[in-house]
Motif scaffolding. Structure first.
Motif, PDB file in Angstrom:
ATOM      1  N   GLY A   1      15.827  61.566  86.870  1.00  0.00           N
ATOM      2  CA  GLY A   1      15.294  62.920  86.749  1.00  0.00           C
ATOM      3  C   GLY A   1      14.562  63.212  85.456  1.00  0.00           C
ATOM      4  N   ALA A   2      13.941  62.216  84.831  1.00  0.00           N
ATOM      5  CA  ALA A   2      13.153  62.468  83.618  1.00  0.00           C
ATOM      6  C   ALA A   2      11.892  63.251  83.972  1.00  0.00           C
ATOM      7  CB  ALA A   2      12.787  61.156  82.939  1.00  0.00           C
ATOM      8  N   GLN A   3      11.431  64.048  83.007  1.00  0.00           N
ATOM      9  CA  GLN A   3      10.231  64.866  83.209  1.00  0.00           C
ATOM     10  C   GLN A   3       9.251  64.654  82.055  1.00  0.00           C
ATOM     11  OE1 GLN A   3      12.598  68.585  83.498  1.00  0.00           O
ATOM     12  NE2 GLN A   3      11.391  69.025  85.327  1.00  0.00           N
ATOM     13  N   LEU A   4       7.965  64.826  82.358  1.00  0.00           N
ATOM     14  CA  LEU A   4       6.904  64.733  81.355  1.00  0.00           C
ATOM     15  C   LEU A   4       6.043  65.990  81.446  1.00  0.00           C
ATOM     16  CD1 LEU A   4       5.175  63.217  79.235  1.00  0.00           C
ATOM     17  CD2 LEU A   4       3.914  62.201  81.148  1.00  0.00           C
ATOM     18  N   ILE A   5       5.982  66.743  80.352  1.00  0.00           N
ATOM     19  CA  ILE A   5       5.135  67.932  80.254  1.00  0.00           C
ATOM     20  C   ILE A   5       4.199  67.711  79.075  1.00  0.00           C
ATOM     21  CG2 ILE A   5       5.096  70.424  79.877  1.00  0.00           C
ATOM     22  CD1 ILE A   5       8.017  70.443  80.950  1.00  0.00           C
ATOM     23  N   PHE A   6       2.908  67.862  79.282  1.00  0.00           N
ATOM     24  CA  PHE A   6       1.971  67.534  78.205  1.00  0.00           C
ATOM     25  C   PHE A   6       0.720  68.390  78.303  1.00  0.00           C
ATOM     26  CE2 PHE A   6       1.015  64.973  81.863  1.00  0.00           C
ATOM     27  CZ  PHE A   6      -0.366  64.830  81.902  1.00  0.00           C
ATOM     28  N   SER A   7       0.101  68.618  77.156  1.00  0.00           N
ATOM     29  CA  SER A   7      -1.229  69.221  77.118  1.00  0.00           C
ATOM     30  C   SER A   7      -2.250  68.105  76.978  1.00  0.00           C
ATOM     31  CB  SER A   7      -1.349  70.211  75.955  1.00  0.00           C
ATOM     32  OG  SER A   7      -1.298  69.530  74.718  1.00  0.00           O
ATOM     33  N   THR A   8      -3.445  68.348  77.485  1.00  0.00           N
ATOM     34  CA  THR A   8      -4.445  67.277  77.516  1.00  0.00           C
ATOM     35  C   THR A   8      -5.839  67.841  77.747  1.00  0.00           C
ATOM     36  OG1 THR A   8      -5.063  65.213  78.617  1.00  0.00           O
ATOM     37  CG2 THR A   8      -4.125  66.923  80.000  1.00  0.00           C
ATOM     38  N   HIS A   9      -6.843  67.035  77.382  1.00  0.00           N
ATOM     39  CA  HIS A   9      -8.233  67.298  77.757  1.00  0.00           C
ATOM     40  C   HIS A   9      -8.737  66.245  78.745  1.00  0.00           C
ATOM     41  CE1 HIS A   9      -8.810  70.464  74.768  1.00  0.00           C
ATOM     42  NE2 HIS A   9      -8.268  69.671  73.854  1.00  0.00           N
ATOM     43  N   ASP A  10      -7.862  65.359  79.175  1.00  0.00           N
ATOM     44  CA  ASP A  10      -8.245  64.252  80.045  1.00  0.00           C
ATOM     45  C   ASP A  10      -8.420  64.750  81.479  1.00  0.00           C
ATOM     46  OD1 ASP A  10      -8.647  61.927  81.415  1.00  0.00           O
ATOM     47  OD2 ASP A  10      -6.785  60.947  80.790  1.00  0.00           O
TER      48      ASP A  10
ATOM     49  N   GLY B   1       9.181  53.440  72.819  1.00  0.00           N
ATOM     50  CA  GLY B   1      10.626  53.591  72.732  1.00  0.00           C
ATOM     51  C   GLY B   1      11.116  54.913  73.296  1.00  0.00           C
ATOM     52  N   PRO B   2      10.545  56.058  72.835  1.00  0.00           N
ATOM     53  CA  PRO B   2      10.970  57.341  73.392  1.00  0.00           C
ATOM     54  C   PRO B   2      10.789  57.444  74.898  1.00  0.00           C
ATOM     55  CG  PRO B   2       9.759  57.697  71.359  1.00  0.00           C
ATOM     56  CD  PRO B   2       9.649  56.229  71.679  1.00  0.00           C
ATOM     57  N   ILE B   3       9.650  56.968  75.421  1.00  0.00           N
ATOM     58  CA  ILE B   3       9.407  57.083  76.863  1.00  0.00           C
ATOM     59  C   ILE B   3      10.432  56.281  77.654  1.00  0.00           C
ATOM     60  CG2 ILE B   3       7.822  56.358  78.699  1.00  0.00           C
ATOM     61  CD1 ILE B   3       5.524  57.247  76.895  1.00  0.00           C
ATOM     62  N   LEU B   4      10.671  55.045  77.257  1.00  0.00           N
ATOM     63  CA  LEU B   4      11.625  54.203  77.983  1.00  0.00           C
ATOM     64  C   LEU B   4      13.036  54.762  77.876  1.00  0.00           C
ATOM     65  CD1 LEU B   4      10.190  50.730  76.934  1.00  0.00           C
ATOM     66  CD2 LEU B   4      10.106  51.743  79.221  1.00  0.00           C
ATOM     67  N   ASP B   5      13.390  55.290  76.707  1.00  0.00           N
ATOM     68  CA  ASP B   5      14.711  55.881  76.523  1.00  0.00           C
ATOM     69  C   ASP B   5      14.862  57.141  77.371  1.00  0.00           C
ATOM     70  OD1 ASP B   5      17.277  56.022  74.852  1.00  0.00           O
ATOM     71  OD2 ASP B   5      16.391  57.979  74.452  1.00  0.00           O
ATOM     72  N   ILE B   6      13.833  57.965  77.407  1.00  0.00           N
ATOM     73  CA  ILE B   6      13.865  59.209  78.184  1.00  0.00           C
ATOM     74  C   ILE B   6      13.959  58.920  79.677  1.00  0.00           C
ATOM     75  CG2 ILE B   6      12.358  61.129  78.898  1.00  0.00           C
ATOM     76  CD1 ILE B   6      11.540  61.234  75.866  1.00  0.00           C
ATOM     77  N   LEU B   7      13.242  57.897  80.144  1.00  0.00           N
ATOM     78  CA  LEU B   7      13.325  57.512  81.553  1.00  0.00           C
ATOM     79  C   LEU B   7      14.727  57.016  81.901  1.00  0.00           C
ATOM     80  CD1 LEU B   7       9.892  55.699  81.972  1.00  0.00           C
ATOM     81  CD2 LEU B   7      10.606  57.771  83.177  1.00  0.00           C
ATOM     82  N   GLN B   8      15.333  56.275  80.999  1.00  0.00           N
ATOM     83  CA  GLN B   8      16.670  55.751  81.248  1.00  0.00           C
ATOM     84  C   GLN B   8      17.723  56.857  81.292  1.00  0.00           C
ATOM     85  OE1 GLN B   8      16.517  52.867  77.943  1.00  0.00           O
ATOM     86  NE2 GLN B   8      17.096  51.271  79.397  1.00  0.00           N
ATOM     87  N   LYS B   9      17.562  57.878  80.452  1.00  0.00           N
ATOM     88  CA  LYS B   9      18.591  58.910  80.303  1.00  0.00           C
ATOM     89  C   LYS B   9      18.280  60.210  81.030  1.00  0.00           C
ATOM     90  CE  LYS B   9      20.056  56.993  75.873  1.00  0.00           C
ATOM     91  NZ  LYS B   9      20.135  57.183  74.404  1.00  0.00           N
ATOM     92  N   GLY B  10      17.126  60.273  81.689  1.00  0.00           N
ATOM     93  CA  GLY B  10      16.797  61.466  82.462  1.00  0.00           C
ATOM     94  C   GLY B  10      16.514  62.689  81.612  1.00  0.00           C
ATOM     95  N   ARG B  11      15.818  62.509  80.509  1.00  0.00           N
ATOM     96  CA  ARG B  11      15.501  63.626  79.621  1.00  0.00           C
ATOM     97  C   ARG B  11      14.125  64.220  79.942  1.00  0.00           C
ATOM     98  NH1 ARG B  11      17.841  60.752  74.074  1.00  0.00           N
ATOM     99  NH2 ARG B  11      20.013  61.385  74.406  1.00  0.00           N
TER     100      ARG B  11
END
Length: 409
Positions: free
Chosen positions: A343-352, A301-311
């Motif tokens: 203009g949505a953005q994704l910033i994340f920490s990871t070990h992948d 839900g959050p990802i799809l909403d963020i993509l739609q609203k450019g968050r």
């Protein structure tokens, strides 16, 4: 969109750390992984970035610093007079309480740069400023600095900043940000910046497990329910349908005035997952699904909403309980021009580390954290090492070439 974030004296970071979403001149994956800004100085901005590092190296503290800045903007007016904030400065020095913490973020709003920041201690805002780049040179819309000799604040304003300035000054206590007070008192000029920080910045400091509530509410419309089902089905979870069942539940919240918890009876929409076996549909509760499926639904839900609203979505340990291919799927959604049109953005920490090779990320999308012998965290980009195009980044990272890995005894 978030363009830059810098901070110092926060948790394990003693010195200034700078995190940038400005794209380098490299044209690799430019059409999918970046977008034009319309600015001369910063021509393109990244859709995403990944932060790597050993456990306890400071990855989470980068995200916590951004989250703390957001909380100060949205809730500093709830701090009681002479009450200490929840600020956590760098503590590995005897006089840690005397050092101010600085946080500053630059956002791109309607092709205009807003550079906003403040310096604080646990008991006082020491300074606060906003620079707006409508043209090449910045306009200092407001600047607020504490004068210890006069025991009051000195304010300066640009002619571009209008409104009831004296009213906002008088209403702003030493623990509270001027931005928070002015917007609370109906300053419309600062509202776009406030909304960018308060609403368009979505920070998950405790990882991707955030509860199913948002995704359940997002599914109230048929179109959104189809979007969530498509995303879950594409992840090969074996789920053919998702429905909601209303049940009695409890709503828990803390009263900010008294600090006491309050519990209210309410109704909760609980997701039910349909699995098909021999032509029959069997429904399972949310708790009966695997940890990976639960997290994927919570994020859907959050990802799809963020993509739609450019968050802008910021997540600590995105890969927790998720298969590497699912993590890659999420990253690809933000780099898909068809899905990410606003203009949505994704910033994340990871070990992948599997994301490092195979053209999944640009070289300017990779960052590292590392602690030195004095237990001070440092943040630095992969570009500091000038990696070649096509270089085996996963192998180089695991071998220690770029730092950011644990030293095992």
């Amino acid at each position: 969109m978030l363009l830059e974030f810098r901070f110092c004296n926060f948790r394990s970071f003693r010195d200034e750390a700078v995190f940038s979403m400005a794209a380098s001149p490299d044209t690799t994956l430019e059409a999918s992984h970046t977008r034009a800004t319309g600015l001369d100085k910063v021509k393109r901005i990244l859709n995403g970035a990944a932060i790597y590092g050993a456990n306890a190296s400071g990855k989470s503290n980068v995200i916590r610093a951004l989250h703390f800045m957001q909380l100060m903007v949205t809730t500093s007016n709830q701090i009681q007079p002479d009450q200490e904030s929840t600020l956590s400065p760098f503590r590995m020095r005897p006089d840690f309480a005397d050092h101010p913490t600085k946080l500053e973020a630059t956002f791109l709003i309607n092709r205009v740069r807003y550079q906003y920041g403040f310096e604080i201690t646990r008991r006082r805002v020491l300074s606060e400023w906003l620079l707006v780049y409508e043209k090449t040179k910045p306009q200092v819309w407001f600047s607020r600095t504490y004068n210890p000799k006069k025991e009051k604040y000195d304010y300066t304003y640009s002619d571009y900043f209008v409104g009831q300035k004296k009213v906002w000054e008088t209403a702003t206590r030493k623990e509270v940000l001027f931005l928070t007070t002015a917007v609370q008192l109906n300053n419309e000029q600062l509202r776009p910046l406030y909304q960018r920080i308060a609403d368009d910045l979505v920070v998950f400091t405790d990882g991707p497990s955030i509860g199913f509530g948002f995704s359940a509410r997002y599914m109230q419309s048929a179109a959104n329910r189809d979007r969530v089902q498509s995303l879950i089905a594409a992840a090969d979870t074996g789920i053919s349908s998702i429905s909601l069942e209303t049940r009695a539940g409890k709503h828990f919240q803390v009263n900010f005035m008294s600090g006491n918890p309050e519990v209210q009876d309410t109704e909760v929409d609980v997701p039910q997952f349909g699995h098909v076996a021999e032509g029959e549909i069997y429904k399972f509760d949310f708790a009966e699904e695997s940890a990976g499926t639960q997290i994927l639904f919570e994020l859907a839900g959050p990802i799809l909403d963020i993509l739609q609203k450019g968050r802008t979505l910021v997540v600590d340990e995105l890969d927790r309980s998720l298969h590497p291919l699912l993590v890659l799927k999420i990253v690809q959604m933000f780099n898909d021009p068809e899905l990410n049109q606003n203009g949505a953005q994704l910033i994340f920490s990871t070990h992948d580390v599997s994301l490092l090779d195979g053209g999944k990320l640009r070289r300017d999308q990779v960052w590292f954290t590392e602690k030195d012998n004095d237990q001070v965290s440092h943040l630095f980009p992969l570009l500091d090492f000038s990696p070649r195009k096509g270089e085996a980044l996963e192998k180089g990272y695991l071998s220690g070439r770029y730092g950011g890995i644990p030293i095992l005894g």
